[in-house]
Design a protein around this motif. Structure first.
Motif, PDB file in Angstrom:
ATOM      1  N   VAL B 510     -10.844 -30.507 -18.029  1.00  0.00           N
ATOM      2  CA  VAL B 510     -10.617 -31.656 -18.913  1.00  0.00           C
ATOM      3  C   VAL B 510      -9.842 -31.214 -20.155  1.00  0.00           C
ATOM      4  O   VAL B 510      -8.897 -31.877 -20.589  1.00  0.00           O
ATOM      5  CB  VAL B 510     -11.962 -32.321 -19.299  1.00  0.00           C
ATOM      6  N   LEU B 513      -6.286 -30.850 -19.124  1.00  0.00           N
ATOM      7  CA  LEU B 513      -5.655 -32.163 -18.954  1.00  0.00           C
ATOM      8  C   LEU B 513      -5.205 -32.709 -20.311  1.00  0.00           C
ATOM      9  O   LEU B 513      -4.088 -33.220 -20.457  1.00  0.00           O
ATOM     10  CB  LEU B 513      -6.667 -33.114 -18.315  1.00  0.00           C
ATOM     11  N   GLY B 517      -1.349 -32.715 -21.484  1.00  0.00           N
ATOM     12  CA  GLY B 517      -1.099 -34.076 -21.037  1.00  0.00           C
ATOM     13  C   GLY B 517       0.048 -34.731 -21.792  1.00  0.00           C
ATOM     14  O   GLY B 517       0.537 -34.219 -22.790  1.00  0.00           O
ATOM     15  N   ILE B 521      -1.896 -40.031 -20.476  1.00  0.00           N
ATOM     16  CA  ILE B 521      -3.304 -39.629 -20.529  1.00  0.00           C
ATOM     17  C   ILE B 521      -4.094 -40.482 -21.535  1.00  0.00           C
ATOM     18  O   ILE B 521      -5.314 -40.560 -21.501  1.00  0.00           O
ATOM     19  CB  ILE B 521      -3.402 -38.124 -20.876  1.00  0.00           C
ATOM     20  N   VAL B 524      -6.536 -42.747 -20.072  1.00  0.00           N
ATOM     21  CA  VAL B 524      -7.702 -42.035 -19.534  1.00  0.00           C
ATOM     22  C   VAL B 524      -8.734 -41.823 -20.639  1.00  0.00           C
ATOM     23  O   VAL B 524      -9.927 -42.087 -20.460  1.00  0.00           O
ATOM     24  CB  VAL B 524      -7.278 -40.672 -18.923  1.00  0.00           C
ATOM     25  N   TRP B 547     -14.910 -38.255 -16.680  1.00  0.00           N
ATOM     26  CA  TRP B 547     -13.477 -37.988 -16.862  1.00  0.00           C
ATOM     27  C   TRP B 547     -12.718 -38.170 -15.551  1.00  0.00           C
ATOM     28  O   TRP B 547     -11.649 -38.782 -15.513  1.00  0.00           O
ATOM     29  CB  TRP B 547     -13.261 -36.583 -17.429  1.00  0.00           C
ATOM     30  N   MET B 548     -13.278 -37.631 -14.477  1.00  0.00           N
ATOM     31  CA  MET B 548     -12.578 -37.747 -13.177  1.00  0.00           C
ATOM     32  C   MET B 548     -12.524 -39.208 -12.726  1.00  0.00           C
ATOM     33  O   MET B 548     -11.525 -39.650 -12.155  1.00  0.00           O
ATOM     34  CB  MET B 548     -13.271 -36.873 -12.125  1.00  0.00           C
ATOM     35  N   CYS B 551      -9.734 -40.833 -14.623  1.00  0.00           N
ATOM     36  CA  CYS B 551      -8.447 -40.375 -14.085  1.00  0.00           C
ATOM     37  C   CYS B 551      -8.124 -41.116 -12.781  1.00  0.00           C
ATOM     38  O   CYS B 551      -6.980 -41.498 -12.540  1.00  0.00           O
ATOM     39  CB  CYS B 551      -8.475 -38.869 -13.821  1.00  0.00           C
ATOM     40  N   LEU B 555      -4.537 -42.756 -13.204  1.00  0.00           N
ATOM     41  CA  LEU B 555      -3.383 -41.946 -12.808  1.00  0.00           C
ATOM     42  C   LEU B 555      -2.676 -42.368 -11.520  1.00  0.00           C
ATOM     43  O   LEU B 555      -1.445 -42.200 -11.424  1.00  0.00           O
ATOM     44  CB  LEU B 555      -3.779 -40.460 -12.735  1.00  0.00           C
ATOM     45  N   ASP B 561      -2.154 -37.181 -10.356  1.00  0.00           N
ATOM     46  CA  ASP B 561      -3.591 -36.909 -10.361  1.00  0.00           C
ATOM     47  C   ASP B 561      -3.889 -35.772 -11.345  1.00  0.00           C
ATOM     48  O   ASP B 561      -2.971 -35.250 -11.997  1.00  0.00           O
ATOM     49  CB  ASP B 561      -4.095 -36.579  -8.953  1.00  0.00           C
ATOM     50  N   VAL B 562      -5.148 -35.402 -11.455  1.00  0.00           N
ATOM     51  CA  VAL B 562      -5.551 -34.374 -12.421  1.00  0.00           C
ATOM     52  C   VAL B 562      -4.868 -33.045 -12.130  1.00  0.00           C
ATOM     53  O   VAL B 562      -4.404 -32.360 -13.053  1.00  0.00           O
ATOM     54  CB  VAL B 562      -7.092 -34.193 -12.401  1.00  0.00           C
ATOM     55  N   THR B 566      -2.905 -30.135 -14.413  1.00  0.00           N
ATOM     56  CA  THR B 566      -3.636 -28.896 -14.726  1.00  0.00           C
ATOM     57  C   THR B 566      -3.212 -27.709 -13.853  1.00  0.00           C
ATOM     58  O   THR B 566      -2.696 -26.722 -14.367  1.00  0.00           O
ATOM     59  CB  THR B 566      -5.153 -29.124 -14.549  1.00  0.00           C
TER      60      THR B 566
END
Lengths: 254, 643
Positions: B510, B513, B517, B521, B524, B547-548, B551, B555, B561-562, B566
């Motif tokens: 996180v 991200l 980002g 973001i 998010v 958080w996921m 996202c 996203l 995606d994450v 990252t």
């Protein structure tokens, strides 16, 4: 392991003990005992009061606290004792510490320690508890219910979990007084272990008489001292020290 | 117009919450100025709990610098814990300052200092509690919301929420901003908020995100960033405060009544670092090195101790033992405070026997408990990749000296998931810890010694040579940490003397991200806040799943995606979200340093070897400022012997 010794000479000994009455006022009533202790130690350093230290690897300043008022309660009568490494004028110490502490933590009186210990002179506290929005008569009626009981067990959430304590047994006297827009509970509580706090008495009033003022109340400790059982009056714990100081002063003048 | 205190309403809530003392103010050296006596009102926020935020040096410095001005005042505000936040909403009490309990919405500027990206949700919570519209485009008469601090070097993820971001040192730019706000108000607020923002965008170091548009390529990468206003700079450069001796702040450190994370006063002995550790964003964005003089340090320590009553002084910087006169400083201060129970500390120590001598000197008046060293990488190969030039022999020699000198505990800091890292690199940490214990037992002559290995996941940061790197996924981090723990525990002869402290890999994802980002973001972060996200830097409040989940909602609309943000390695010519923000470092130099990292090439420190052209000094018009001056600290009357 037991043979390790700090390097250097031992700290200078205590040559004078001073007893202090201080107040916790206004928004600083939210100061906890630990918060106060930290602020007081820093004030000692900043004011240059020659506090004595204990020996050992982590020397501590010589301060003894006597039962502090709970976080959120104001107080006009908190006590502690300090040891100094140099003889110092008590009034000078009072002024210097008061200056070094934030407004709201106020040093009221400093006296040389006379004979006898301070904790033995404290048996009970007088509290003034404001209950905004409550009528004096309602409070008086609730108190009558409460005082008629022999014991009222209440729960308190502590760090160690739920504790049960008797809020009635410790109460010496309780009366309702008319205040401005509030009822005032004038309460004398014996200091027992575990301590019964103003909150516990209010919880008990809620339990026995349905009067729940614990959320909005404001409490202030007015006095601590030895309890005169016949009159219900608390004797000033610094009285003997004041008398001894006056005697010494009178001797000094002749 | 007078602004009234919300304290009466707040006071009724305080008995019902934890740690009420954190909200009442009244700290030693706090200031309350008359509202109507000044033109510009600043609320300064550290977006974490009071106990973490109060000791923050940046806020303390700006608070004092601003309050010294006759035309400005500054008050402080911190993140409120959820128990109070709930009651504030229920009873209509807005976000307030702790100094005079004034509503934050009444101020002209709300300056928020981000030491870490994990404070973003706390910012949104504070804006909402304050009654300030969350998005810059929806604001009108509300305070200017300005982000600063290290995370502001990539403010793109919070571009929707902040009106401006300030890059670099704050001491001077807050004065410039005050001047602009004052002039704009004096002129009758021409063109409203946009007029003010246009003026702000002309201040050196101030970035106004809404004056910049971002275009994207079909694959999701940034095509380009362009300005949509004529008079704003294409790139915004950072501010640099030169000559620290002219800025001896904080002069009057704030001393709280409440318990906080650092119970000491701090003196920043220098700013910047050119050791060149490739993972270290702080070292990259704060160049060049600017030392405070030995006499300046001596005066600050003396004045600060007198003003605060603290019994510990921390000599702060990114690598304090690197001050050109650190030996003299340590000896001079230890002599001065001999017998006063004042202890001195260096928060960061290099792996170097000289540092043990230093630590011995500094602990003369206090305890000798633990020493901390940061080899960061487990193997010598990996330490070449990250440019942390420490050999295993150096480390063993250094810790042996420490144990022989009576230190009983040594802490070693490492990172996991560094570029090019393999399982074997991490497992070498176990060998190293074992050898440390064996050498320590030999040197000290007894078995009563300990070594703690502290290890966390590496997060690639903007404006560093690793800004292009793939972040290791959290499964890899967790697997390697498990291997390491097993290896350490397997050797019973030393296992008990070695402790392992580790952080699992999920929060790092996180942080990664948010660090690298872009503007996409922002939604998010807002969604996480709407789902209840607060205090993301705290284990008990952080939720990876939250958080996921956010996202997964936001996203896919961009086809991203994450992982894309990252664990994806960037290529040389990709436009990075922060390319229009100038830390002074040449992007070409950063890329070359990244390539050097991959080929395990080290880079020397420019304080002692020729300039390696990172670009900062010529680009920013700055210079290295280091000693030695040859001056010695004068003895003072020790503070504890006052009458």
């Amino acid at each position: 392991m037991g043979t390790r010794q700090p390097e250097g000479p031992p700290p200078p000994p205590t040559v004078q003990r001073l007893r202090i009455r201080y107040a916790k006022r206004g928004r600083l009533r939210f100061v906890s005992h630990r918060d106060f202790a930290r602020a007081f130690e820093r004030a000692l350093r900043r004011s240059g009061v020659p506090i004595a230290f204990s020996a050992g690897f982590s020397p501590h300043p010589k301060i003894s606290y006597v039962g502090a008022a709970p976080t959120g309660s104001a107080s006009e009568a908190e006590y502690l004792e300090i040891g100094l490494q140099t003889e110092t004028d008590p009034e000078q110490v009072r002024a210097a510490l008061d200056m070094a502490l934030p407004e709201g933590l106020d040093i009221l009186e400093v006296l040389p320690a006379g004979p006898g210990g301070l904790p033995e002179r404290i048996e009970a506290s007088r509290w003034r508890i404001e209950l905004p929005g409550f009528r004096t008569q309602a409070l008086a009626a609730a108190l009558q219910e409460f005082l008629a009981r022999e014991s009222v067990i209440v729960e308190r959430v502590t760090k160690k979990g739920l504790r049960l304590l008797d809020a009635r047994a410790a109460v010496v006297s309780a009366r309702a007084v008319e205040g401005e827009g509030c009822a005032i509970l004038d309460l004398v509580v014996r200091q027992v272990s575990p301590a019964v706090r103003p909150d516990d008495v209010l919880t008990a009033l809620g339990a026995v008489a349905g009067l729940d003022g614990s959320l909005t109340s404001r409490s202030m400790r007015l006095a601590q001292g030895r309890l005169d059982v016949t009159t219900g009056v608390l004797t000033d714990p610094l009285g003997p020290d004041r008398a001894a100081a006056a005697r010494d002063g009178a001797l000094g003048e002749t | 117009m007078p602004v009234t205190s919300v304290f009466p309403q707040l006071e009724a809530l305080l008995p019902r919450i934890n740690k009420p003392i954190q909200y009442v103010g009244g700290e030693l050296n706090a200031q309350v100025k008359d509202w109507d006596s000044v033109e510009v009102h600043w609320a300064l926020m550290y977006p974490d709990a009071y106990e973490v935020g109060l000791p923050n040096q940046g806020i303390m410095i700006l608070y004092e610098v601003l309050n010294e001005r006759a035309d400005a005042l500054a008050e402080r505000t911190y993140a409120v814990w959820p128990d109070l936040a709930g009651l504030m909403r229920e009873h209509g009490v807005p976000q307030f300052t702790v100094d005079a309990h004034r509503p934050v919405i009444d101020f002209d500027v709300l300056g928020i200092s981000f030491a870490t990206e994990l404070g973003y949700t706390n910012m949104i919570e504070a804006l909402d509690l304050a009654g300030i519209p969350l998005h810059t485009k929806d604001r009108n008469n509300e305070p200017l919301v300005i982000a600063g601090g290290h995370a502001a070097f990539n403010p793109e993820p919070i571009a929707d929420f902040v009106d401006a971001a300030v890059l670099g040192d704050g001491e001077q730019v807050v004065g410039d901003i005050t001047d602009v706000v004052k002039a704009w108000k004096g002129d009758g607020e021409p063109d409203g908020r946009l007029g003010l923002l246009s003026r702000m965008a002309k201040v050196d170091g101030v970035y106004v995100p809404r004056f910049y548009d971002v275009d994207y390529l079909p694959d999701g990468r940034i095509r380009r960033v362009t300005t949509n206003q004529s008079a704003v700079p294409y790139r915004v450069g950072k501010r640099t405060t030169m000559d620290l001796d002219e800025w001896p702040y904080p002069k009057q450190p704030l001393v709280p009544l409440a318990e906080t994370v650092h119970e000491r006063m701090s003196v920043e002995i220098f700013r910047g670092c050119t050791r060149g550790c490739r993972f270290c964003q702080a070292g990259m964005i704060t160049r060049p090195v600017r030392e405070r003089s030995i006499t300046g340090i001596g005066e600050m320590v003396d004045a600060g101790l007198k003003a605060s009553g603290y019994e510990e002084v921390g000599l702060l910087s990114l690598s304090s033992a690197d001050h050109s006169e650190i030996g003299e400083i340590a000896k001079g201060l230890a002599d001065r405070y001999e017998g006063t129970n004042t202890s001195l500390s260096l928060p960061s120590t290099r792996v170097d026997a000289f540092n043990v001598t230093l630590a011995n000197e500094l602990s003369r008046n206090g305890r000798r408990s633990g020493l901390t060293f940061a080899p960061e990488g487990g193997s010598e190969r990996l330490r070449k990749v990250i440019n942390k030039m420490v050999s295993k022999e150096d480390l063993i020699r250094t810790v042996s000296t420490a144990y022989a000198n009576g230190w009983r505990q040594v802490k070693l800091y490492f990172m996991c998931g560094l570029p090019t890292e393999t399982d074997e690199d991490v497992l070498e940490i176990a060998d190293m810890a074992r050898e440390v214990i064996k050498a320590g037992r030999a040197a000290s002559g007894h078995k009563d010694i300990r070594c703690t290995v502290s290890i966390g996941g590496f997060v690639p940061k903007p404006h560093t040579p690793f800004q292009w790197a793939a972040q290791a996924d959290h499964e890899t981090i967790d697997r390697r940490l498990k291997l390491l723990r097993t290896a350490i525990n397997s050797d019973r002869s030393v296992g008990r003397a070695i402790g392992v402290r580790y952080h699992d890999g999920k929060p790092g994802i996180v942080e990664g991200l948010l660090s690298r980002g872009d503007r996409r973001i922002g939604a998010v972060i807002e969604q996480v806040w709407r789902d209840g996200g607060r205090f993301d830097g705290w284990n008990e409040h952080f939720s990876y799943d939250r958080w996921m989940g956010a996202c997964a909602e936001v996203l896919p609309a961009y086809g991203l995606d994450v992982d894309w943000f990252t664990t994806r390695e960037r290529t040389e010519h990709e436009v990075l979200p922060w390319d229009h923000l100038d830390s002074g470092l040449d992007k070409e130099w950063l890329w070359a340093d990244w390539q050097d990292a991959l080929s395990e090439q080290e880079q020397d420190d420019c304080r002692w070897t020729p300039c390696f052209d990172c670009g900062v000094c010529p680009g920013m018009g700055t210079d290295i400022q280091i000693g030695p001056t040859g001056v010695r600290l004068l003895p003072l009357t020790p503070v504890a012997t006052g009458s």
